[in-house]
Design an enzyme around this catalytic site. Structure first.
Site, PDB file in Angstrom:
ATOM      1  N   ASP A 195      13.226   6.585 -44.342  1.00  0.00           N
ATOM      2  CA  ASP A 195      13.195   5.144 -44.045  1.00  0.00           C
ATOM      3  C   ASP A 195      14.299   4.348 -44.701  1.00  0.00           C
ATOM      4  O   ASP A 195      14.423   3.150 -44.442  1.00  0.00           O
ATOM      5  CB  ASP A 195      11.856   4.550 -44.523  1.00  0.00           C
ATOM      6  CG  ASP A 195      11.809   4.462 -46.037  1.00  0.00           C
ATOM      7  OD1 ASP A 195      12.143   5.480 -46.694  1.00  0.00           O
ATOM      8  OD2 ASP A 195      11.483   3.393 -46.570  1.00  0.00           O
ATOM      9  N   ASP A 201       8.831   7.901 -50.273  1.00  0.00           N
ATOM     10  CA  ASP A 201       8.420   6.482 -50.254  1.00  0.00           C
ATOM     11  C   ASP A 201       8.793   5.824 -48.930  1.00  0.00           C
ATOM     12  O   ASP A 201       9.945   5.886 -48.493  1.00  0.00           O
ATOM     13  CB  ASP A 201       9.102   5.733 -51.398  1.00  0.00           C
ATOM     14  CG  ASP A 201       8.522   6.137 -52.742  1.00  0.00           C
ATOM     15  OD1 ASP A 201       7.459   5.635 -53.097  1.00  0.00           O
ATOM     16  OD2 ASP A 201       9.149   6.986 -53.420  1.00  0.00           O
ATOM     17  N   ASP A 254      11.362  12.485 -46.379  1.00  0.00           N
ATOM     18  CA  ASP A 254      11.511  11.553 -47.492  1.00  0.00           C
ATOM     19  C   ASP A 254      10.087  11.195 -47.975  1.00  0.00           C
ATOM     20  O   ASP A 254       9.116  11.456 -47.246  1.00  0.00           O
ATOM     21  CB  ASP A 254      12.256  10.325 -46.944  1.00  0.00           C
ATOM     22  CG  ASP A 254      12.233   9.151 -47.873  1.00  0.00           C
ATOM     23  OD1 ASP A 254      12.594   9.324 -49.043  1.00  0.00           O
ATOM     24  OD2 ASP A 254      11.851   8.048 -47.425  1.00  0.00           O
TER      25      ASP A 254
HETATM   26  O1  LIG Z   1      13.854   8.604 -51.464  1.00  0.00           O
HETATM   27  P1  LIG Z   1      12.499   7.991 -51.601  1.00  0.00           P
HETATM   28  O2  LIG Z   1      11.403   8.972 -51.824  1.00  0.00           O
HETATM   29  O3  LIG Z   1      12.194   7.033 -50.470  1.00  0.00           O
HETATM   30  O4  LIG Z   1      12.616   7.100 -52.933  1.00  0.00           O
HETATM   31  C1  LIG Z   1      13.374   5.881 -52.939  1.00  0.00           C
HETATM   32  C2  LIG Z   1      12.812   4.969 -53.987  1.00  0.00           C
HETATM   33  O5  LIG Z   1      11.403   4.894 -53.701  1.00  0.00           O
HETATM   34  C3  LIG Z   1      10.583   4.203 -54.640  1.00  0.00           C
HETATM   35  O6  LIG Z   1      10.805   2.812 -54.494  1.00  0.00           O
HETATM   36  C4  LIG Z   1      10.403   2.286 -53.251  1.00  0.00           C
HETATM   37  O7  LIG Z   1       8.969   2.467 -53.098  1.00  0.00           O
HETATM   38  C5  LIG Z   1       8.179   1.734 -54.080  1.00  0.00           C
HETATM   39  C6  LIG Z   1       6.725   2.099 -53.854  1.00  0.00           C
HETATM   40  O8  LIG Z   1       6.322   1.825 -52.553  1.00  0.00           O
HETATM   41  C7  LIG Z   1       8.455   0.223 -53.934  1.00  0.00           C
HETATM   42  O9  LIG Z   1       7.693  -0.513 -54.894  1.00  0.00           O
HETATM   43  C8  LIG Z   1       9.961  -0.030 -54.131  1.00  0.00           C
HETATM   44  O10 LIG Z   1      10.248  -1.397 -53.897  1.00  0.00           O
HETATM   45  C9  LIG Z   1      10.787   0.825 -53.149  1.00  0.00           C
HETATM   46  O11 LIG Z   1      12.176   0.686 -53.401  1.00  0.00           O
HETATM   47  C10 LIG Z   1      10.816   4.692 -56.040  1.00  0.00           C
HETATM   48  O12 LIG Z   1      10.028   3.939 -56.940  1.00  0.00           O
HETATM   49  C11 LIG Z   1      12.290   4.666 -56.391  1.00  0.00           C
HETATM   50  O13 LIG Z   1      12.470   5.190 -57.683  1.00  0.00           O
HETATM   51  C12 LIG Z   1      13.015   5.546 -55.383  1.00  0.00           C
HETATM   52  O14 LIG Z   1      14.396   5.570 -55.695  1.00  0.00           O
END
Ligand SMILES: O=P(O)(O)OC[C@H]1O[C@H](O[C@H]2O[C@H](CO)[C@@H](O)[C@H](O)[C@H]2O)[C@H](O)[C@@H](O)[C@@H]1O
Length: 295
Positions: free
Chosen positions: A233, A41, A39
């Protein structure tokens, strides 16, 4: 401090550390090829307030580049595929964006081949929803305009409505506004992540289905010869953990500092531990190589 130590024990009790259990993990990989699913983020990059600034460190990029030399490696993210590629910048990996609804089997191949070749490497099970997603994105931007800190992100086949930077007393209003918008889009549904509401097509497709698709397409679906490991995560990663658990063919590793209900087998506490785990895999593989290959 006392409290976080207690949490740590709870998580360890239900889901042992992948670092402490490293020998056990590689023992079950003996005679098999490891396939890695990562993954983005919260796994390769730390969670930050501004989604546009969720950069991975050069050290993490080097760690991912190194594991990919030894093991087939795919990034499986909720971001759009282009966006996550922009962050990771490694052509040697496969990328599944939009929670697995936009899969490019090999980004290395994609540049050098013709449009036809590219298409055979692309899998987009929600392509018919694209105009609807664009419309929903515009409506969500408009609906949340008055909420300070709300941020709407277009992830191509899904949309994220972030409330991390919204005053806590307005979180319910954000949820209500999103619900109201969705009333006009019966073919879209809502899921939740880390301070984010995710709007996506109602199709039966998720990160778990994407992992199954990748294993099959890359001919890695023989459990006798392949051990898939998925590190993530978030709630949407649970779909992938579940697939590996139900197929009894590999391990999910949850990245979390807190105890959580999970389908994962192991845990890591932060992206820094993910990097340590990836580095350990590389060291283990290098030790296995005959001396003349290492030189
Ligand atoms: O599947 P992933 O790669 O984990 O993506 C899931 C979401 O991740 C991002 O949002 C998350 O991370 C951001 C940056 O650290 C944070 O600001 C936010 O609160 C988290 O939810 C991304 O911006 C989303 O579009 C994804 O869906």
């Amino acid at each position: 401090m006392q409290r976080s130590l207690e949490f740590c024990h709870l998580l360890q009790a239900t889901c042992p550390s992948a670092l402490a259990s490293f020998d056990r993990i590689i023992a079950s990989a003996q005679g098999k090829k490891i396939a890695l699913f990562l993954d983005y983020d919260g796994t390769l990059s730390p969670i930050v307030n501004d989604p546009e600034k969720a950069f991975m460190s050069p050290e993490m990029r080097a760690a991912v580049k190194n594991v990919a030399k030894f093991f087939p490696t795919a990034i499986v993210s909720g971001r759009s595929r282009d966006k996550v590629f922009e962050f990771v910048q490694l052509k040697e990996l496969c990328y599944a964006g939009s929670h697995g609804m936009d899969i490019m089997l090999s980004s290395a191949d994609s540049e050098s081949k013709t449009e036809d070749d590219k298409e055979t490497k692309l899998f987009q099970p929600a392509s018919e929803f694209l105009p609807m997603i664009i419309e929903a994105y515009d409506s969500l931007v408009e609906a949340t305009r008055s909420i300070t800190g709300a941020n709407v992100e277009n992830n191509k086949f899904c949309v994220s409505v972030h409330y991390r930077n919204v005053d806590k007393q307005d979180w319910n209003s954000v949820a209500q506004l999103v619900d109201d918008v969705l009333k006009s889009f019966p073919h879209l549904k809502l899921t939740t992540g880390r301070k984010v509401l995710e709007v996506r097509p109602v199709i039966d497709w998720d990160k778990g289905k994407a992992v199954e698709f990748l294993l099959q397409s890359l001919r890695l679906d023989d459990p006798e010869s392949v051990l898939p490991i998925y590190i993530g995560d978030d709630r949407t990663d649970e779909d992938a953990f579940k697939v590996l658990r139900e197929r009894n063919c590999g391990y999910g590793i949850l990245v979390s500092q807190l105890p959580k209900q999970t389908q994962a087998f192991y845990s890591l506490r932060a992206p820094s531990e993910v990097m340590e785990f990836l580095d350990s895999l590389v060291r283990w593989k290098e030790q296995q190589q005959p001396a003349h290959v290492q030189e």
